[in-house]
Design a protein around this motif. Sequence first.
Motif, mmCIF file in Angstrom:
data_model
loop_
_atom_site.group_PDB
_atom_site.id
_atom_site.type_symbol
_atom_site.label_atom_id
_atom_site.label_comp_id
_atom_site.label_asym_id
_atom_site.label_seq_id
_atom_site.Cartn_x
_atom_site.Cartn_y
_atom_site.Cartn_z
ATOM 1 N N SER A 92 -0.296 -42.063 48.146
ATOM 2 C CA SER A 92 0.504 -41.286 47.199
ATOM 3 C C SER A 92 1.118 -40.116 47.957
ATOM 4 C CB SER A 92 -0.361 -40.773 46.041
ATOM 5 O OG SER A 92 -1.307 -39.839 46.503
ATOM 6 N N VAL A 93 2.302 -39.709 47.547
ATOM 7 C CA VAL A 93 3.028 -38.653 48.252
ATOM 8 C C VAL A 93 2.207 -37.373 48.301
ATOM 9 C CG1 VAL A 93 5.054 -37.147 48.165
ATOM 10 C CG2 VAL A 93 5.290 -39.596 47.699
ATOM 11 N N ILE A 94 1.627 -37.005 47.189
ATOM 12 C CA ILE A 94 0.936 -35.718 47.088
ATOM 13 C C ILE A 94 -0.294 -35.690 47.982
ATOM 14 C CG2 ILE A 94 -0.511 -36.329 45.098
ATOM 15 C CD1 ILE A 94 1.378 -33.037 45.401
ATOM 16 N N LYS A 95 -1.013 -36.815 48.056
ATOM 17 C CA LYS A 95 -2.224 -36.859 48.886
ATOM 18 C C LYS A 95 -1.859 -36.929 50.365
ATOM 19 C CE LYS A 95 -6.193 -38.602 50.715
ATOM 20 N NZ LYS A 95 -6.419 -39.052 52.096
ATOM 21 N N THR A 96 -0.887 -37.772 50.697
ATOM 22 C CA THR A 96 -0.520 -37.959 52.096
ATOM 23 C C THR A 96 -0.040 -36.665 52.726
ATOM 24 O OG1 THR A 96 0.092 -40.258 51.692
ATOM 25 C CG2 THR A 96 1.006 -39.233 53.645
ATOM 26 N N LYS A 97 0.823 -35.960 52.031
ATOM 27 C CA LYS A 97 1.401 -34.740 52.595
ATOM 28 C C LYS A 97 0.387 -33.612 52.676
ATOM 29 C CE LYS A 97 5.684 -35.690 53.601
ATOM 30 N NZ LYS A 97 6.191 -35.565 54.974
ATOM 31 N N TYR A 98 -0.408 -33.443 51.645
ATOM 32 C CA TYR A 98 -1.213 -32.226 51.563
ATOM 33 C C TYR A 98 -2.609 -32.409 52.147
ATOM 34 C CZ TYR A 98 2.663 -30.585 48.872
ATOM 35 O OH TYR A 98 3.924 -30.228 48.516
ATOM 36 N N ASP A 99 -3.274 -33.473 51.813
ATOM 37 C CA ASP A 99 -4.618 -33.702 52.349
ATOM 38 C C ASP A 99 -4.541 -34.096 53.819
ATOM 39 O OD1 ASP A 99 -7.258 -34.179 52.765
ATOM 40 O OD2 ASP A 99 -7.531 -35.550 51.097
ATOM 41 N N ASN A 100 -3.676 -35.032 54.141
ATOM 42 C CA ASN A 100 -3.619 -35.539 55.510
ATOM 43 C C ASN A 100 -2.905 -34.591 56.467
ATOM 44 O OD1 ASN A 100 -4.776 -37.699 54.279
ATOM 45 N ND2 ASN A 100 -3.185 -39.167 54.757
ATOM 46 N N LEU A 101 -1.803 -33.998 56.041
ATOM 47 C CA LEU A 101 -1.013 -33.166 56.942
ATOM 48 C C LEU A 101 -1.476 -31.711 56.955
ATOM 49 C CD1 LEU A 101 1.397 -32.696 58.833
ATOM 50 C CD2 LEU A 101 2.828 -32.442 56.804
ATOM 51 N N TYR A 102 -1.362 -31.037 55.823
ATOM 52 C CA TYR A 102 -1.628 -29.597 55.790
ATOM 53 C C TYR A 102 -3.106 -29.261 55.983
ATOM 54 C CZ TYR A 102 3.145 -29.345 54.044
ATOM 55 O OH TYR A 102 4.501 -29.468 53.915
ATOM 56 N N SER A 103 -3.983 -30.082 55.438
ATOM 57 C CA SER A 103 -5.416 -29.827 55.589
ATOM 58 C C SER A 103 -5.857 -30.011 57.033
ATOM 59 C CB SER A 103 -6.217 -30.755 54.674
ATOM 60 O OG SER A 103 -7.594 -30.630 54.922
ATOM 61 N N CYS A 104 -5.463 -31.147 57.635
ATOM 62 C CA CYS A 104 -5.894 -31.426 59.008
ATOM 63 C C CYS A 104 -5.267 -30.455 59.999
ATOM 64 C CB CYS A 104 -5.550 -32.862 59.388
ATOM 65 S SG CYS A 104 -6.474 -34.083 58.428
ATOM 66 N N ARG A 105 -4.121 -29.908 59.659
ATOM 67 C CA ARG A 105 -3.472 -28.927 60.512
ATOM 68 C C ARG A 105 -4.353 -27.690 60.703
ATOM 69 N NH1 ARG A 105 2.368 -26.952 58.631
ATOM 70 N NH2 ARG A 105 1.119 -25.770 57.127
ATOM 71 N N GLU A 106 -5.120 -27.360 59.686
ATOM 72 C CA GLU A 106 -6.017 -26.205 59.775
ATOM 73 C C GLU A 106 -7.407 -26.589 60.270
ATOM 74 O OE1 GLU A 106 -6.136 -23.680 56.376
ATOM 75 O OE2 GLU A 106 -3.977 -23.759 56.031
ATOM 76 N N SER A 107 -7.924 -27.724 59.788
ATOM 77 C CA SER A 107 -9.330 -28.034 60.044
ATOM 78 C C SER A 107 -9.605 -28.502 61.468
ATOM 79 C CB SER A 107 -9.838 -29.074 59.038
ATOM 80 O OG SER A 107 -9.105 -30.279 59.128
ATOM 81 N N ILE A 108 -8.611 -29.040 62.183
ATOM 82 C CA ILE A 108 -8.871 -29.474 63.554
ATOM 83 C C ILE A 108 -9.193 -28.280 64.445
ATOM 84 C CG2 ILE A 108 -6.394 -29.486 64.103
ATOM 85 C CD1 ILE A 108 -9.198 -31.643 65.683
ATOM 86 N N ILE A 109 -8.465 -27.195 64.279
ATOM 87 C CA ILE A 109 -8.726 -25.997 65.075
ATOM 88 C C ILE A 109 -10.098 -25.425 64.736
ATOM 89 C CG2 ILE A 109 -7.943 -23.652 65.577
ATOM 90 C CD1 ILE A 109 -6.114 -25.806 66.693
ATOM 91 N N ASP A 110 -10.394 -25.352 63.451
ATOM 92 C CA ASP A 110 -11.687 -24.827 63.002
ATOM 93 C C ASP A 110 -12.835 -25.649 63.562
ATOM 94 O OD1 ASP A 110 -13.388 -23.122 61.585
ATOM 95 O OD2 ASP A 110 -13.380 -24.415 59.817
ATOM 96 N N SER A 111 -12.687 -26.969 63.544
ATOM 97 C CA SER A 111 -13.749 -27.860 64.028
ATOM 98 C C SER A 111 -14.031 -27.643 65.507
ATOM 99 C CB SER A 111 -13.353 -29.323 63.803
ATOM 100 O OG SER A 111 -13.086 -29.584 62.451
ATOM 101 N N LEU A 112 -12.982 -27.599 66.312
ATOM 102 C CA LEU A 112 -13.160 -27.439 67.756
ATOM 103 C C LEU A 112 -13.702 -26.066 68.114
ATOM 104 C CD1 LEU A 112 -9.896 -29.248 68.921
ATOM 105 C CD2 LEU A 112 -12.242 -30.021 69.321
ATOM 106 N N LYS A 113 -13.258 -25.037 67.402
ATOM 107 C CA LYS A 113 -13.757 -23.685 67.667
ATOM 108 C C LYS A 113 -15.240 -23.571 67.334
ATOM 109 C CE LYS A 113 -10.436 -20.851 69.134
ATOM 110 N NZ LYS A 113 -10.566 -20.096 70.401
#
Length: 583
Positions: free
Chosen positions: A334-355
């Motif tokens: 779905s558009v809403i899930k793909t854009k926000y959960d997959n894109l915007y969420s992972c954009r923040e959480s990858i840095i947090d995870s590695l740090k």
Amino acid sequence: SSNLAFTVEGERMAKPSGSGFGTSESYSELSQLQRKESRNSARKNAPRPKSSKGSESLKIFGASTEEAELEMHAVTTEGANVMEGTKMKNGELNTSRTDSPAASATKMSKKKQLRERSASVSSHDSISDGSYTESSSDEEDGSPRENVQKNSKGSTDFCIKRISQHNYGRREIEIAEQEMPGIMALRHKAKEDKPLKGARIVGCTHINAQTAVLIETLIHLGAQVRWAACNIYSTQNEVAAALAEAGVPVFAWRGETEEDFWWCIDKTISAESWQPNMILDDGGDATHVMVKKYPAIFKLLKGVVEESVTGVHRLYQLSQSAKLCVPAMNVNDSVIKTKYDNLYSCRESIIDSLKRTTDIMFGGKQVVVCGYGQVGKGCCQSLKNMGCVVYVTEIDPICALQASMDGFQIVKLEKIIRQVDIVITATGNKNVVTRDHMDKMKNGCIVCNMGHSNTEIDVLSLKTQDLTWEKVRSQVDHIIWPGGKRMVLLAEGRRVNLSCSSVPSFVVSITAATQALALIELFNAPSGRYKADVYLMPKLMDEFVASLHLSAFEANLTELTEEQAKYMGLSKTGPFKPNYYRY
């Protein structure tokens, strides 16, 4: 998938010196305490030495039940004091993905501590063995399946780590609710109508504060639920306790074995006076069990809602082989899930995870991201903004062209593997990073997975007699080659953002609202509307979910005039884009 500090009885995880990582908060807190005690004792009992270097030793709680003296000194690349690794025995070769080679298990000293709340590290793991099977706040060893627990109402229909943690979990759920406007708005809008009255839902998702808000919303809307975890490392034990205390039959704890994992899912399906009629899945595991073990019940379902790439792929396979006998809703695409959960969420959480796991400095690091879908796009954006040199691997020419236009070089993994500092998988595929790739990596290379499937990194190939596994900290392993080379593996190849970090509650609200609406749609659809196939979310539902969250930004939408709507051939209330439109 948001911060509260609280005091609990917990166990200290020994910090191996020479690990190459910075000091964790709990270790730092203990170090300061012990140094203070040591200084006070020195002042009382002995004259102060001329030089303080080497005069004090730090008491830590680690490899035995007694306090051990460990002299602190600088970390060097040679001769550093490191925790002894554990060689694999012949009987442990090629074991399940959930089994890491274990170090010798010992009971930690119990001490009150302040813990920082996060969606994944709220239940820190003990150093008791090489697998991530315990939480530092857990006093009992072994599986809770052996323990009979009761909530305050006397119910025993659950299996979690400790019901006594429920107060902490309730506070975390309350915090998440404040940052989840969409799902809370849906709860208030629909609670009188009870659109899910009569629905009996088997849920298999991550269990954290945010998904707890979804679970309780479904109950407010009239559903009965039974819940298990889709990931053995992502469960917040205190949140599971809060759900159990509220009367939710939940079967999950952090650090399940593979046997526990399937047992928990089975408990959500088979229960006295219970026959499910819907599935909410994340990864397809509950659907898999239902198809294989309970085919008669599966045929009577009103529908399946799936939110992950892996799970959706499995549904399409079932459909193509004519084994999908009920309608299924593909929420992941779905558009809403793909854009926000997959894109915007992972954009923040990858840095947090590695740090959180490695304390790495990103500037100038060379990173390869495998896959340039929405998750890969989010990872690449944030890593580039942090000053990394980012490479991308892709099989799809369209995604590869997008990456090229965004300024990333498209490479083959085997051509770049020797020089990169970090490898991130985000494909949902199998054996993207193989043993051959890992053999060629440079010393200290960090390897992690952001895709749903835990098969992207060939972890099984690392469980051989020639390699040594060394537990560094929660969800962090050193894999040591015979020549001394070390690879840093995060979360044993499972989703690093859900295992080692937190996911923004606001983004989870978008996904949760989408899942709830999909369940409502399938459950209330008249007979014949949906056949035994996989469907995408109606565009109008996507727009409705988006509108539920706009109030958080004080956004004011412009309304079409009658003339404008007629000119565009649209309804004034939407949908505003055709199904083929790409946002």
